[in-house]
Structure formats: C-alpha cells, structure tokens
Design an enzyme around this catalytic site. Structure first.
Site, PDB file in Angstrom:
ATOM      1  N   LYS A  60       0.806  -1.393  -0.057  1.00 27.02           N
ATOM      2  CA  LYS A  60      -0.039  -0.152  -0.047  1.00 27.02           C
ATOM      3  C   LYS A  60       0.916   1.314  -0.009  1.00 27.02           C
ATOM      4  CE  LYS A  60      -4.231  -0.007   0.636  1.00 27.02           C
ATOM      5  NZ  LYS A  60      -5.141  -0.598  -0.464  1.00 27.02           N
ATOM      6  N   THR A  94      -3.121  -5.518   0.337  1.00 27.05           N
ATOM      7  CA  THR A  94      -2.797  -4.177   0.396  1.00 27.05           C
ATOM      8  C   THR A  94      -3.494  -3.520   1.696  1.00 27.05           C
ATOM      9  OG1 THR A  94      -3.924  -3.103  -1.220  1.00 27.05           O
ATOM     10  CG2 THR A  94      -1.687  -4.118  -1.731  1.00 27.05           C
ATOM     11  N   ARG A 133     -12.992  18.096  17.155  1.00 21.93           N
ATOM     12  CA  ARG A 133     -12.233  17.440  16.140  1.00 21.93           C
ATOM     13  C   ARG A 133     -10.955  18.001  15.505  1.00 21.93           C
ATOM     14  NH1 ARG A 133     -15.500  20.045  10.589  1.00 21.93           N
ATOM     15  NH2 ARG A 133     -15.156  22.009  11.130  1.00 21.93           N
TER      16      ARG A 133
HETATM   17  O1  LIG Z   1     -16.484  23.374   8.915  1.00 18.23           O
HETATM   18  C1  LIG Z   1     -16.998  22.718   8.339  1.00 18.23           C
HETATM   19  N1  LIG Z   1     -18.018  23.273   7.270  1.00 18.23           N
HETATM   20  C2  LIG Z   1     -18.594  22.720   6.461  1.00 18.23           C
HETATM   21  O2  LIG Z   1     -19.575  23.205   5.660  1.00 18.23           O
HETATM   22  C3  LIG Z   1     -18.630  21.035   6.340  1.00 18.23           C
HETATM   23  N2  LIG Z   1     -18.998  20.318   5.786  1.00 18.23           N
HETATM   24  C4  LIG Z   1     -18.781  19.196   6.174  1.00 18.23           C
HETATM   25  O3  LIG Z   1     -18.940  17.977   5.718  1.00 18.23           O
HETATM   26  N3  LIG Z   1     -17.860  19.203   7.149  1.00 18.23           N
HETATM   27  C5  LIG Z   1     -17.773  20.628   7.498  1.00 18.23           C
HETATM   28  N4  LIG Z   1     -17.058  21.339   8.321  1.00 18.23           N
END
Ligand SMILES: O=c1[nH]c(=O)c2[nH]c(=O)[nH]c2[nH]1
Length: 300
Positions: free
Chosen positions: A12, A57, A175
């Site tokens: 990979k 892979t 995130r």
């Molecule tokens: O900050 C974001 N804006 C978006 O418009 C968007 N759309 C998405 O799928 N993730 C995110 N994240």
C-alpha cells in the site's frame, strides 16, 4: 524463448496517517506518509490468479494504523522496523518487506510570544504574493499569501447542520481542524510600507486560527478576515480560501483496539472548500477592486 515472471512486490503506497498525543494539555502531532511493499513467493498470484499468498494491501494499510495506535509511532525508523519485521514474520512465504516513511514537520503557532498548546503550522510551502494592476491612473495592490498550512488538534466543533436523506456526517464537539490558507487582500492606497503590513496581516490570520474556538471552518474564516481588517486599517477587503483538510478517525475496532482521538486517516481528496470575502461595509467599490472572473455562462 519462455516468458517468465521477474522481480515483483506489492503493497500500500502513501498511507497518510496523523497521530495526536493528547496525554498532556500540550499536544504532540506526528504526521506520516507510509508506504509498504512485500516480497516473497507470489508467483501463483501473478501466473494463476491464486491469491492464497497475498497479504492484501488493505491489511497492510490496516496494520500501519493499528500499530500506530498499539505501539505508537516513535521515531520513523523504529516504526518502519516494527512494521517490516512484522510483515516478514507474518507468513512463511513473505521473505522481504520495504517500508518507506516520510514525516511532515509541524511547528507550533506562536501566540503573544508563546507556543500554542494545540495549534500548529507547517514550515515550507508558504508563499507571499502580490498582484499590482495599473489601469490608466488607477493602481491597485492586492497582496496575499498561499500555501499556509495550519492545524488545530482540538478546539473545533461541527454540529447543528440539517440532515437530509444523504447526510451521514456525524456531529462532533471535538475534531481536528486543518486547512491550507490562501488569502488576498486589497490595500486602499499604494504608498505603504508593505513588509510590516504583510507581517501584521499574516500574524492576525494565524493567531486567530489558533485562538478562535471553531464552530465551523466558515466561522473561523470570517474571524480570520475580521482580524486582518482590524489589524491593518489600510486593508479594504480580504478574500480567503480554505480547503477543509479532513482528518478521519480510523475505526480500529475490527482489530480489538479502541481509538480515542489518536490515529487519523488523512485522505488528500475530496476536500471541503470554504471561500469568502470579508470587507469593510464602507470599502470603495471602485474600478481598482479585484476583477471578478467574467461570467462565461451568461449571454453577452
Ligand atoms: O467546518 C465545516 N464546514 C462545512 O461546511 C462542512 N461540511 C462538512 O462535511 N464538514 C464541514 N466542516
């Protein structure tokens, strides 16, 4: 004359992996591009289509992510040695493994003289830009930057969006937020000390990215533009383009491993693309404004 199979290998290529060490408030990031390739007795796969010796892979890629969770990455040499030895020990017909790793450097963003706990920028690749337009007596200076890659390992949420039939994205209150900033700003006049002004706009963009608790990349973008206009009164407007460089948590549950926000898969495409102009409401809309692209769809 007979036709025979020569040397062969398979693996990979370019497994993009980001590992965040969140064990302390000061986060550490490891950003790797890992390629694996196996050598051994794979003649039957090539000659007969018999895959009984093929360590897929896909499994090689999964091993990279699982090992990053289970053992950490450490020095890339140690990570490569662990992977290579594992593959060679996995099946008797696998005799060799080649593991190539590139590590991308990240630096901490400095805010008010202090390195930030969880906001980073990538050295190299960034360009300072300008477009000067002289049109008879009218002269405009549009300055900017491109290729400024920044990442926050926390301090970013995304939720509250509507759900239609095709919406599958999970809402999140934590995130990774990563982007590559392209910005172009228009100065109101040409008689300026452009070097220091560039530095002030850049600093406003970068420190705002680091400091704003993000609810969306759109909101971060606006706040960055607002900060740039606040920092330098000679800037009339700023146009910002920020691709959302997605970091997806790898599901390691098939391998009996949890993954509490540690190991991420980083596909380079597709990416969300967030773009906006932020301007002063009294900004002149004179002809020295950046020209919009001609609309080729409308009739002349
Ligand atoms: O900050 C974001 N804006 C978006 O418009 C968007 N759309 C998405 O799928 N993730 C995110 N994240």
């Amino acid at each position: 004359m007979a036709i025979v199979l020569g040397p062969n290998q398979f693996g990979k290529a370019e497994v993009r992996l980001v590992r965040i060490d969140r064990s302390r408030t000061v986060h550490h990031i490891t950003d790797l591009n890992v390629s694996t390739a196996l050598r051994g007795d794979f003649d039957d796969a090539h000659l007969l289509g018999d895959n009984s010796h093929i360590l897929t892979t896909d499994a090689q890629k999964n091993t990279v992510y699982a090992f990053a969770r289970e053992y950490g990455t450490g020095q890339i040499e140690d990570f490569a040695l662990r992977l290579g030895r594992h593959f060679v020990g996995s099946f008797p017909w696998i005799h060799g493994a080649r593991v190539e790793i590139e590590q991308f450097a990240w630096e901490r963003i400095v805010v008010d003289g202090s390195p930030h706990d969880h906001a980073f920028s990538q050295p190299g690749g960034e360009r300072r830009t300008t477009v000067v337009t002289v049109d008879g007596p009218s002269v405009s200076v549009v300055s900017g930057l491109a290729g400024l890659v920044v990442l926050k390992s926390t301090g970013s949420e995304f939720h509250g969006f509507p759900r239609d039939r095709y919406t599958t994205l999970a809402e999140t209150t934590d995130r990774i937020l990563a982007t590559e900033v392209t910005a172009q700003w228009r100065y109101v006049t040409t008689d300026l000390d452009f070097g220091p002004l560039f530095g002030r706009v850049r600093d406003a963009l970068v420190t705002t990215f680091a400091q704003v608790h993000s609810l969306a990349l759109q909101q971060t973008l606006y706040r960055m533009g607002e900060a740039a206009l606040t920092a330098v009164e000679q800037v009339a407007e700023i146009r910002i383009s920020m691709p959302n460089k997605h970091h997806f948590l790898v599901d390691l549950s098939p391998f009996g491993l949890d993954n509490p926000d540690i190991v991420y898969q980083v596909p380079d495409r597709p990416y969300g693309l967030i773009e906006a102009t932020v301007l002063r409401d009294d900004a002149p809309t004179a002809s020295d404004r950046p020209q919009a692209r001609p609309d080729t769809t409308s009739a002349p």
